[in-house]
Each structure stands twice: as C-alpha cells, then as structure tokens.
Design an enzyme around this catalytic site. Sequence first.
Site, PDB file in Angstrom:
ATOM      1  N   LYS A  52     -10.222   7.933 -11.464  1.00 42.04           N
ATOM      2  CA  LYS A  52     -10.773   8.293 -10.161  1.00 42.04           C
ATOM      3  C   LYS A  52      -9.761   9.478  -9.684  1.00 42.04           C
ATOM      4  CE  LYS A  52     -13.069   4.149  -9.158  1.00 42.04           C
ATOM      5  NZ  LYS A  52     -12.940   3.461 -10.274  1.00 42.04           N
TER       6      LYS A  52
ATOM      7  N   ALA B 174       2.281  -0.793 -10.438  1.00 40.12           N
ATOM      8  CA  ALA B 174       0.899  -1.223 -10.482  1.00 40.12           C
ATOM      9  C   ALA B 174       0.381  -1.275  -8.834  1.00 40.12           C
ATOM     10  CB  ALA B 174       0.499  -2.533 -11.151  1.00 40.12           C
TER      11      ALA B 174
END
Length: 658
Positions: free
Chosen positions: A411, A365
């Site tokens: 994105k 992450a």
Amino acid sequence: MKPFLELSRLQKQLIAATADFLLLPLTFYLSVLLRYDSSTPQLFQMYFWMIITAPLISIPIFLRLGLYRAVIRFIDQKIVYVVVLGVTLSVICMAAFATFTHTATLSRGVFGIYWVSAILYVVSSRFLARGYLLRVNDRGGAVRVAIYGAGHSGMQLASALRAGSEYLPVALLDDKKELHGATIAGVRVWSPDQLPRLIADKQIKEVLLAMPSLRKAEQKVILERLEPLKVKIKVTPPIASLINGELRVQDIRDIEIEDLLGRDSVEPNPQLIASCIAGKTVLVTGAGGSIGSELCRQIIRQSPKRLLVLDMSEFALYSIEQELREINDTHDLAIEVLPFLGTVLQADKCERILRTFAVDTIYHAAAYKHVPLVEHNPIQGVRNNVFGTLLLAQAAIAAKVSSFVLISTDKAVRPTNVMGATKRLSELILQAFSETSHQTRFCMVRFGNVLGSSGSVVPLFRKQIMAGGPITLTHPEITRYFMTIPEAAQLVLQAGAMGDGGDVFVLDMGEPVKIIDLATRMVHLSGLEVRGDSDAKDAIEIQHVGLRPGEKLYEELLIGNNVEGTQHPLIMRATEAEMPWSDLQKMLQALDQACIEFDYEQVRTLLQQIVPEYAPQCGIEDFLWQEKSRPASTTALERDKQSNTDRRSTRHELKQVI
C-alpha cells in the site's frame, strides 16, 4: 443388533471366544473330510480328540496374542498377521500334542488343510462381523462422503471413517486408471469424471481430499475441477503433520485460502535466516501483532542470544511472551525472552533498551495497518507510523545497532490512503538515513496481504458463509495479493540479511486474486451456491457495499520498473526514488507542527508533497475534522483544541531528534 452394540467389552469378547469354541472343531472336522473325501464313524473316532483339542489350544493362544482385545468395528488388514501367527502356533501345538500322546496315526495333510481353513474362518468371520456392524452403525445421521485419493492415506482415512459414526465413505476417487473398479477398505474406486453422477446416485454431501503429499499447484487443479460441483470440500493435513503416519478423523479440515492459491513455498536459505539472528540480540517491535508474533516464533528457533519483544498492547505482549516461553521449554532452547510494554514513540525508553542490551538487529513491525481506521485517525497514523519509525531509527543509530529491517506494505506504492502514505514516508526516512549512517544498515521489506492477519477478508467471508450470508464485498473489481504469515515472516528474515543499506526488497506474492472470485470459490467449496446463479433457498448472496475510505481497487508492489533479482527466487530488490535528509528533515518538522496543531488539511498537503505519488481518493475522514466542519460543534472543537496544548510538552523531545 443394537442391544449387542450396548454390551460391555467383556461380554463381546466372551461371545467371540464362544463362537470360536464352537466353530473351530467344525473347521477341523471339515478339514478331515476334505483330506479323506469321505465320512465314516471310524474316521470321526480317529480324530475325535484332535477335534476337541482344536479350540482348547487355539483360544488361549488367540487370547495371548490379543485377538479378542481388537474392536471388531476398528480392525484393518493388520489383524491378518495376528490370525496367521495364532493359527500357525495352534497347529504346531496340536501336531506336537498328537505326536507325543500317540492319539492316532494322523495325516499331515489334515493339519495343512486345517491351517488354511482356520485362517480363512477366523479372518473372514471378523471382517464379515465388521462389515455388518458398520452397516448397523451407519443407520443414522452420518455424512455420506467421497474420498479423493485411493492411496495409503485414502485407505487409512476410509478405514477410520467407517469405524466411526460421523462420516460414511461411499466412494473412492483416483486419477489412476488401474485402480478404477477396485475395492479398498470396503469402498469401490471410481474415476473422478464420474463424480457428478455419484453425487446424485449416492447422495454424497462432502468430498475429502486425501492426497497429503500433493503439491499446492496440483491440489489447486483438483479443487478447480471440483468447484463447479458445488459440494463441500475438505482436506487432510500434509504428511509432515500426521501423527505416527496414521490419519485421524480429527485431522480433516476445511479448505483454507492457501489451498485455493495453489502456491508452493520455497525452502528457506538457512544461512540467510541465521545471518542477523544466531548468537545475537534481536528486538521485534509490534511483537504481539500478526507479522510480529510470527517473526518472534521463527527468530527464537534460530538461537539468538536474546529476544526482546516490544508492544503497546498488554494482552498481545503477554500472549506472545507465554508462547515463546512454551517454545523455549518444548525445544529446550533456553533463549532469554524479555518483554517490554511501550511504544516506539517513547524515544528515551527505546534507546535505553537498545543500549542496555546491546541490540544487534531490529525488526520493526509496529505500525497501524488498518486502512479505514487510519483514514479516520490520520494524525495518530502519522505519529505512530512515521515518527515512531523516525524515533526508533534515531535510537538505533545512537545505540550502534547493526541492522534495522522495516516491515513495509504494497500500500506504500502509489498510495491512495494515509496508511500507505505513512509507510512510504517511513521508507523515505530509512533511505535517507542510509546515506548518512554507515554503522546501522537500514532496509525495507514490502509485501501484500497476509492470510489470517487481523482484518483479513478470509475469516470474515467464512463467518458470513456459516451464517447463511450475505457476503459483503466492497467492489466487484477489487484485487489483492495474498501470502501466508509464516512464509511472509520467513522471507522477511532472509531479505533482511541481504541488504547493503537503503534497499527496498519486494516479495514475490504470486498472482493477484480478484476478491469476488475468492468469495465465490469459498461458497462453492462449502457446498453452497451464489444467489443469482441459483434460486436455492440456502444460496449465499454477495453484496457490494462500496469501497471504504482510502481503499483502492488494485495493489502494486513496485513504484517503477527498476527491479532486479536476488539470491532468493521470491525476493526482488527495487530501486526507488529517494529524498535527501536535509530536505526531508524540514518537511518532517512542518508535518510534526501540523500534527501538534491538529491541522488536518496541512497534514494531507505535506504528505502529498513528501510522497508525490500519494493521491487521496476521498476527503478528510477524521471524525474530529468532520465535526469541526459543522457550525454547531465549533465550541466543542475549541475545547478539544485547547486540551491539545497540554500535549505540547512532547514536542521538545521530538524536535531534538529531527
């Protein structure tokens, strides 16, 4: 009455006991009159000792049952049980006293009438006193509210509010027609259609939604109905979070964005969640961030053998470590938690960690995610997001890690910014490795904005509304997908267990939300109006400040249309274009060289070549590059460029793994 409210508890108890001492004999004598329908001196003499005995027997029993300990303003229907029990015991004792002492030939009807009369007296006296005290206590700055929901929770909430001084419930609302006109907890029930009139007539300032068992979709419908009224809305928590089934005033909260989305969560598949975690050693990178920390919270509850947490921020790492240790202690888990301070760019350290502790699963992450900041610092964004993923993936292969799950983003789909391009490039790297490495299973999970994450618009809007505005909005047409952090982390853990290698998983984010609609609804549900719709002095202005560097109007989750379902209804598998490692490796070497030389134009060019969908919508926003473009700053930039040669020693390690 104010002096009475200021008396001590003992003084108030003595007053209640004195009232009973005086009125219980009168109640017994009235029972005698009702039984004989007459009043004579002989009748009075016959029952004289029983009239005297009534309070002497009843008050000690009431005292033992705790009737005088009850705070009058806080009593509810439960006191009826105490009163019935107390009066029943007192009547039995009085009858036994009369029988054994032979004071008179007494009628059983007198005791029956007294039993009913005493219950009515004690109950009604308490509730009348409660109502009067509440009215006295209401004279102040209490907020007048309507409670939506006349069920058990609504009744509890109304009782709790009437006992305090912060809120004054003046109406209950419910969709059930059979309840309309009824009075619950001293408050009348009305139809929701009458709320506009009630707001004006009863000066209602807030509406409290007391329907905790309601599904999110049903709650959304109610909120949409209330929004045009421009009255502040608050809600009670879900049933599961109520303490001992009792609603408390402090449980009331403001409307959250998840309430507006109306999205019901799907129960997780426990087998999927536990598949890559239970009994295994798990590493989470970026463990102190919004998504990383929630992954850690959910992972530790799945009983891993060890949980390793890695973050470059000392404070973030300390915070999540302490929280995980607290979860360990609270749930008696005894899971070993090992914190590591560092970055994924430290290839040697990462490989040592993976080998030493025989890591089975990695949830990656760690990334720079803030679009404008990465746009202003593109080379660092490329370093961290692209080469950090590359180095960690190489270390995972070398250490024979079983599963590697990349946290990606919407994105990355047709990116218009450096951050999105770097995340898509990270996906391409793992896809390429999946073709060459059969021991480590790589997969990616792509989703949109999460609520409450760093940089989220929701807390910003709330802060701006509390400050009286204005709300700053980049563009009136900007649209985003939203999901709560716990739901996103839960789906990531499940998706990570599904992949065969090289899979790109896409989470179902629900319907996209126009940010201007979100801002408007937040204003209305705060009891305010938007300037332009109203000329009120406290109306909130919405200002459009223009898109930030790299920001686009609409986000997407898929590059193409090749998508298929999985065993989870909210997780889809996408088929995306890939690039062979032999081609990708050469381009990464060139990208590394461009980063070392701080060649911003070449970095952008190479990103566009590797990620053909990358279409920058702004110029190069890096502050160093912009300073370089100014003639007066040439010397300063040369000094900066010279200092970069000191960092070339890091190039050797990177080239070895490319």
